[in-house]
Write a protein that holds these residues in place. Structure first.
Motif, mmCIF file in Angstrom:
data_model
loop_
_atom_site.group_PDB
_atom_site.id
_atom_site.type_symbol
_atom_site.label_atom_id
_atom_site.label_comp_id
_atom_site.label_asym_id
_atom_site.label_seq_id
_atom_site.Cartn_x
_atom_site.Cartn_y
_atom_site.Cartn_z
ATOM 1 N N SER A 96 -50.916 -36.724 -45.378
ATOM 2 C CA SER A 96 -49.944 -37.543 -46.091
ATOM 3 C C SER A 96 -48.705 -37.810 -45.272
ATOM 4 N N PHE A 130 -49.299 -43.967 -39.623
ATOM 5 C CA PHE A 130 -48.114 -43.211 -40.010
ATOM 6 C C PHE A 130 -46.899 -43.624 -39.170
ATOM 7 N N GLU A 189 -48.167 -34.856 -40.686
ATOM 8 C CA GLU A 189 -48.782 -34.956 -42.002
ATOM 9 C C GLU A 189 -48.331 -33.828 -42.927
ATOM 10 N N PRO A 190 -47.069 -33.879 -43.386
ATOM 11 C CA PRO A 190 -46.623 -32.808 -44.258
ATOM 12 C C PRO A 190 -47.355 -32.865 -45.601
ATOM 13 N N MET A 191 -48.209 -31.901 -45.832
ATOM 14 C CA MET A 191 -48.933 -31.823 -47.096
ATOM 15 C C MET A 191 -47.954 -31.335 -48.148
ATOM 16 N N ASN A 192 -47.741 -32.150 -49.157
ATOM 17 C CA ASN A 192 -46.714 -31.824 -50.126
ATOM 18 C C ASN A 192 -47.241 -30.848 -51.170
ATOM 19 N N GLU A 193 -47.078 -29.579 -50.897
ATOM 20 C CA GLU A 193 -47.623 -28.564 -51.801
ATOM 21 C C GLU A 193 -46.888 -28.558 -53.133
ATOM 22 N N TYR A 233 -38.201 -33.156 -49.442
ATOM 23 C CA TYR A 233 -38.827 -32.955 -48.147
ATOM 24 C C TYR A 233 -38.257 -33.908 -47.102
#
Lengths: 199, 199
Positions: free
Chosen positions: B66, B39, A97-101, B194
């Motif tokens: 996410s 996911f 779950e890469p949180m897109n900062e 990303y």
DNA sequence: TCTTCTATTCTTAGGTT
DNA sequence: AAACCTAAGAATAGAAG
């Protein structure tokens, strides 16, 4: 039947490896089926667990599909407003779950500038009866160095005048202006409550 | 075993109906499992069919998760820029894929105002050496009727002056200003790419 | 709380209509 | 091309460690 290949091409599901499907027809059918499956799973997640979910999918042909509960808009707005704190970071650390900062930062900027823009909008509205083009409504990217320096000059000269005027004026404006402002603000901020379409 | 209830509480999966899970512990476990499943499915859809997907999930506790391929940001940007044409509308008509036109409209507005805001930003920068608060940087929602009418008055009085000044000024500004502008613009618009984290 | 197990249900690839 | 069919594979609810 060929004994070395018993029950290949049977009716049931065959195991496939997860890599790009080359045959276009198959790929398209697979996309359609799996997209539906994905949205169904998302719907179940919302119902079972009280989660809020937004999904956006682009097909290889560029066609957009979306799923949202309670609405795509709602979830995106909420995501945008997530503070970039330790909580968000811990979510980012989880492998899947890469949180897109970067996104969060970007969208906050947008929101800030929209707020500034609101004042600008009213200014434009107020000035519009007399002139249709405004000195501040300029695409800076289209300006060369010379135009840009001119632009700065204008601003510097305005500065003194502004500070004087800001403390002097006093008059009554029609209620219509205020209604206009509130109206446009609501139209931009108000959130349509899209109902989740059950299958 | 009770013959009327053979194999209840076995190990294998039991059929469940899709409605809110009341027991919190179960709900949390289910959320975690199904989110991972969702996911994974999304990842497969991307790989198999060349799709681009963004998913945002909020748990009932408000924690955001996410998934994005090639990135959440990329997909959202693309979604925002989808023209609200017949293509988008046809997508909206499909029963399970409500294309959120409101979102598209909203985000376009945001983008427009950001562009306007860019000019405003430079203006603020130019004026900042002399004054720290600017007449246009006002939260209109905090203004009462009287303040608002005053504000309009200021703008009207400024109008004549602006149109004159805009045609007269001429001087040279330092290159630094321009670099500052370009720099901030890039920081806001540039998109981080990303990488999709494979499981 | 987090894993692992596994019987059962759910999903879906390929075929057919 | 879209909907249906079928059975092999995948996901997962509940229990156990």
């Amino acid at each position: 039947m060929n004994p070395t290949e018993t029950r290949k091409k049977g009716k049931g599901r065959n195991k496939i490896e997860i890599k790009r499907i080359e045959k276009e027809a198959n790929r398209q059918v697979c996309f359609s089926k799996r997209r539906q499956g994905l949205f169904k799973k998302a719907n179940e997640l919302c119902t079972l667990c009280g989660a809020e979910v937004a999904i956006i999918v682009f097909s290889i042909a560029g066609k957009p599909y979306s799923f949202g509960h309670p609405s795509v808009n709602h979830v995106l707005q909420r995501f945008i407003n997530v503070p970039s704190t330790s909580e968000a970071r811990s979510a980012a650390a989880t492998s899947f779950e890469p949180m897109n900062e970067e996104l969060v930062y970007l969208c906050k900027k947008l929101e800030e500038e929209r707020n500034k823009g609101r004042a600008l909008k009213v200014a434009q509205k107020a000035l519009s009866p007399v002139s249709n083009s405004f000195w501040w409504d300029i695409n800076l990217n289209l300006m060369g160095m010379e135009e840009l320096t001119e632009y700065e000059k204008v601003l510097l000269e305005l500065q003194a005048i502004i500070s004087q005027l800001a403390q002097q004026s006093r008059f009554h404006a029609p209620e219509a202006l205020m209604r206009q402002i509130d109206g446009s603000y609501m139209a931009e901020v108000g959130e349509a409550d899209y109902l989740l379409l059950k299958q």
